[in-house]
Each structure stands twice: as structure tokens, then as C-alpha cells.
Design an enzyme around this catalytic site. Sequence first.
Site, PDB file in Angstrom:
ATOM      1  N   PHE A  89      -3.973   3.558  -9.650  1.00 58.99           N
ATOM      2  CA  PHE A  89      -4.149   4.883  -9.371  1.00 58.99           C
ATOM      3  C   PHE A  89      -4.348   5.149  -7.963  1.00 58.99           C
ATOM      4  O   PHE A  89      -5.173   4.398  -7.220  1.00 58.99           O
ATOM      5  CB  PHE A  89      -4.948   5.638 -10.085  1.00 58.99           C
ATOM      6  N   VAL A  90      -3.656   5.849  -7.121  1.00 56.59           N
ATOM      7  CA  VAL A  90      -4.128   6.308  -5.764  1.00 56.59           C
ATOM      8  C   VAL A  90      -4.154   7.831  -5.895  1.00 56.59           C
ATOM      9  O   VAL A  90      -3.250   8.608  -6.254  1.00 56.59           O
ATOM     10  CB  VAL A  90      -3.038   6.028  -4.823  1.00 56.59           C
ATOM     11  N   ASN A 127       5.243  10.470 -16.635  1.00 56.34           N
ATOM     12  CA  ASN A 127       4.966   9.970 -15.287  1.00 56.34           C
ATOM     13  C   ASN A 127       6.150   9.344 -14.431  1.00 56.34           C
ATOM     14  O   ASN A 127       6.307   8.442 -14.287  1.00 56.34           O
ATOM     15  CB  ASN A 127       3.862   9.090 -15.127  1.00 56.34           C
ATOM     16  N   TYR A 134       8.150   1.704 -10.202  1.00 53.99           N
ATOM     17  CA  TYR A 134       8.352   0.374 -10.953  1.00 53.99           C
ATOM     18  C   TYR A 134       9.770   0.309 -10.882  1.00 53.99           C
ATOM     19  O   TYR A 134      10.205  -1.037 -10.619  1.00 53.99           O
ATOM     20  CB  TYR A 134       7.809   0.481 -12.135  1.00 53.99           C
TER      21      TYR A 134
END
Length: 159
Positions: A89-90, A127, A134
Site C-alpha cells: 500500500f502507498v 481494485n 500487476y
Amino acid sequence: MIDTRLNLRPAASADRSAVLAMVNAMADHDKMPRLDNDAQQRLLKDAFEKKRFEIVLAEWEGKAVGYAAFFEAYSTFEARPTLFIDDLFVLPEYRGRHLAYELFRYCIQEAQRRDCGRMDWMVLAHNQSAFGFYDHLKAKKLDQWIPFRLTRDDIEKMA
């Protein structure tokens, strides 16, 4: 080349508040409930005392702005460990600076260092930005594997 404003490092016990802030920020972003006090204490104990999993923090100019949480599993078919990424996570306001890529690359290097046969992770179905991330990295979506789960309540009932 990594931006000099970015620092990746393993989280230490002194980073407890930063870790909780990151986990809560991810919960908010994913529209999941935040950890209650008991869960927070378990998470910190499991990370820093029992060492059940590891966390790497991404700091931008000294401020924690992202993290990856991972642990080792084992693949009997590979006869090697598997590095399982539980969270990556960012903070939204720090995206677009390649921080997620650098966190992911850190995990790749850790998997290589541990002689892992593979890396695994899961992505929430909604998401779409993660799917794009990815896909860009050429990660393989495992359509033939269907995740299953027993919750803690289920485990208690069955034990």
C-alpha cells in the site's frame, strides 16, 4: 534509479505508530473496518515480538507513506519457500512516484535472497488500479486457483 527522497527499510519496534497509521490508511482506502485496539496490539506483537510477519516501510523525505507486509509460506510442489505478500500500500497522495513498484521490487529481492520458488498475493476484485499495476509487471493471474477461507468464528465452531 531510485529517487533519493525514497527510503525503504524494515520496520522496527519504534515504528509502531507509523505501522498502525499505514494499516488504518489502507483499511480506509479499501473501505474496510479499522483495527480495534485489541487487534492493533495483536498486530504489533505478531510483527515485532513473535515475528510472524515482516513489514517494510516506504518513507518519502522521512515520512512513512507506504508499506509492504509479507511472510514466508512453503510450497511442497516447488520444494522451496513462497514469499506471500499480505499488503502492499502507498498513500494515494504519494502514488505516481514509483513507490509501489519499489516496494514490490524489495519483495522480489527478498524472495530471491530467501531462494523462494515463487511469490504470491491476492488483490481485491474491485481494485482495478492494482490489476493494472500487476498486469504491467507481467504477473500471472491464477484463474485456476479459487481462494477459500474459514473465519475465526468458523474455526472456533469447528475446533
